[in-house]
Design a protein around this motif. Structure first.
Motif, PDB file in Angstrom:
ATOM      1  N   GLN A   9       0.829  -1.198   0.000  1.00 19.48           N
ATOM      2  CA  GLN A   9       0.000   0.000   0.000  1.00 19.48           C
ATOM      3  C   GLN A   9       0.865   1.249   0.000  1.00 19.48           C
ATOM      4  O   GLN A   9       1.975   1.260   0.558  1.00 19.48           O
ATOM      5  CB  GLN A   9      -0.936   0.003   1.201  1.00 19.48           C
ATOM      6  N   VAL A  10       0.315   2.282  -0.631  1.00 17.95           N
ATOM      7  CA  VAL A  10       1.004   3.550  -0.783  1.00 17.95           C
ATOM      8  C   VAL A  10       0.056   4.672  -0.366  1.00 17.95           C
ATOM      9  O   VAL A  10      -1.112   4.686  -0.783  1.00 17.95           O
ATOM     10  CB  VAL A  10       1.413   3.771  -2.261  1.00 17.95           C
ATOM     11  N   ARG A  11       0.540   5.577   0.451  1.00 20.88           N
ATOM     12  CA  ARG A  11      -0.254   6.761   0.788  1.00 20.88           C
ATOM     13  C   ARG A  11      -0.401   7.618  -0.466  1.00 20.88           C
ATOM     14  O   ARG A  11       0.570   7.804  -1.205  1.00 20.88           O
ATOM     15  CB  ARG A  11       0.431   7.559   1.894  1.00 20.88           C
ATOM     16  N   GLU A  12      -1.590   8.126  -0.693  1.00 21.41           N
ATOM     17  CA  GLU A  12      -1.839   8.900  -1.907  1.00 21.41           C
ATOM     18  C   GLU A  12      -0.842  10.042  -2.084  1.00 21.41           C
ATOM     19  O   GLU A  12      -0.411  10.322  -3.205  1.00 21.41           O
ATOM     20  CB  GLU A  12      -3.273   9.430  -1.914  1.00 21.41           C
ATOM     21  N   GLU A  13      -0.448  10.676  -0.997  1.00 22.11           N
ATOM     22  CA  GLU A  13       0.474  11.814  -1.114  1.00 22.11           C
ATOM     23  C   GLU A  13       1.890  11.387  -1.520  1.00 22.11           C
ATOM     24  O   GLU A  13       2.693  12.219  -1.945  1.00 22.11           O
ATOM     25  CB  GLU A  13       0.523  12.633   0.186  1.00 22.11           C
ATOM     26  N   ASN A  14       2.202  10.101  -1.431  1.00 19.94           N
ATOM     27  CA  ASN A  14       3.517   9.597  -1.831  1.00 19.94           C
ATOM     28  C   ASN A  14       3.509   8.938  -3.203  1.00 19.94           C
ATOM     29  O   ASN A  14       4.555   8.508  -3.690  1.00 19.94           O
ATOM     30  CB  ASN A  14       4.032   8.580  -0.804  1.00 19.94           C
ATOM     31  N   ALA A  15       2.349   8.857  -3.824  1.00 20.41           N
ATOM     32  CA  ALA A  15       2.200   8.068  -5.053  1.00 20.41           C
ATOM     33  C   ALA A  15       3.085   8.566  -6.194  1.00 20.41           C
ATOM     34  O   ALA A  15       3.757   7.762  -6.854  1.00 20.41           O
ATOM     35  CB  ALA A  15       0.738   8.022  -5.482  1.00 20.41           C
ATOM     36  N   ALA A  16       3.112   9.846  -6.450  1.00 20.12           N
ATOM     37  CA  ALA A  16       3.892  10.361  -7.586  1.00 20.12           C
ATOM     38  C   ALA A  16       5.383  10.108  -7.388  1.00 20.12           C
ATOM     39  O   ALA A  16       6.075   9.655  -8.313  1.00 20.12           O
ATOM     40  CB  ALA A  16       3.614  11.844  -7.795  1.00 20.12           C
ATOM     41  N   ALA A  17       5.884  10.387  -6.215  1.00 13.56           N
ATOM     42  CA  ALA A  17       7.310  10.176  -5.945  1.00 13.56           C
ATOM     43  C   ALA A  17       7.668   8.699  -6.036  1.00 13.56           C
ATOM     44  O   ALA A  17       8.697   8.332  -6.630  1.00 13.56           O
ATOM     45  CB  ALA A  17       7.679  10.736  -4.571  1.00 13.56           C
ATOM     46  N   LEU A  18       6.834   7.845  -5.475  1.00 11.53           N
ATOM     47  CA  LEU A  18       7.127   6.421  -5.498  1.00 11.53           C
ATOM     48  C   LEU A  18       7.029   5.860  -6.909  1.00 11.53           C
ATOM     49  O   LEU A  18       7.837   5.015  -7.300  1.00 11.53           O
ATOM     50  CB  LEU A  18       6.204   5.651  -4.548  1.00 11.53           C
ATOM     51  N   ARG A  19       6.086   6.342  -7.689  1.00 13.32           N
ATOM     52  CA  ARG A  19       5.968   5.878  -9.085  1.00 13.32           C
ATOM     53  C   ARG A  19       7.279   6.125  -9.831  1.00 13.32           C
ATOM     54  O   ARG A  19       7.778   5.253 -10.539  1.00 13.32           O
ATOM     55  CB  ARG A  19       4.818   6.577  -9.798  1.00 13.32           C
ATOM     56  N   ASP A  20       7.858   7.291  -9.656  1.00 12.34           N
ATOM     57  CA  ASP A  20       9.118   7.604 -10.340  1.00 12.34           C
ATOM     58  C   ASP A  20      10.240   6.675  -9.872  1.00 12.34           C
ATOM     59  O   ASP A  20      11.039   6.199 -10.680  1.00 12.34           O
ATOM     60  CB  ASP A  20       9.507   9.060 -10.101  1.00 12.34           C
TER      61      ASP A  20
END
Length: 96
Positions: A9-20
């Motif tokens: 699971q990923v917190r929505e606020e971390n999604a963009a950074a983690l995707r990269d």
């Protein structure tokens, strides 16, 4: 050969950074180990969390250790909510 399925699971606020981070990690590991990689997520979020899945097909011995080392080095744990769960699948051998 085996296929690895890793979900977390990923917190929505971390999604963009983690995707990269995951995209770069998968590109690098794919080139080094000759595996095909995919990144997927469930379409819905729940309580501010997204469920993601990394898929690595046709992996060879030692790939799991390389993946674990790359995940640690990239700091993935700081951007996820809870543990990463791994599942390993192998192809069925056809009956003669």
């Amino acid at each position: 050969m085996t296929d690895l399925y890793i979900y977390y699971q990923v917190r929505e606020e971390n999604a963009a950074a983690l995707r990269d981070i995951i995209t770069a990690l998968q590109t690098r590991l794919g080139a080094q180990h000759g595996v095909a990689a995919q990144l997927k997520r469930r379409p819905e979020s729940k309580d501010g969390l997204q469920t993601w899945m990394e898929i690595y097909t046709a992996t060879t011995a030692g790939f799991g250790a390389s993946l674990d080392a790359a995940v640690r080095a990239a700091g993935v744990a700081e951007l996820t909510a809870g543990a990463r769960h791994s599942e390993v699948f192998t192809d069925l051998t056809p009956c003669a």
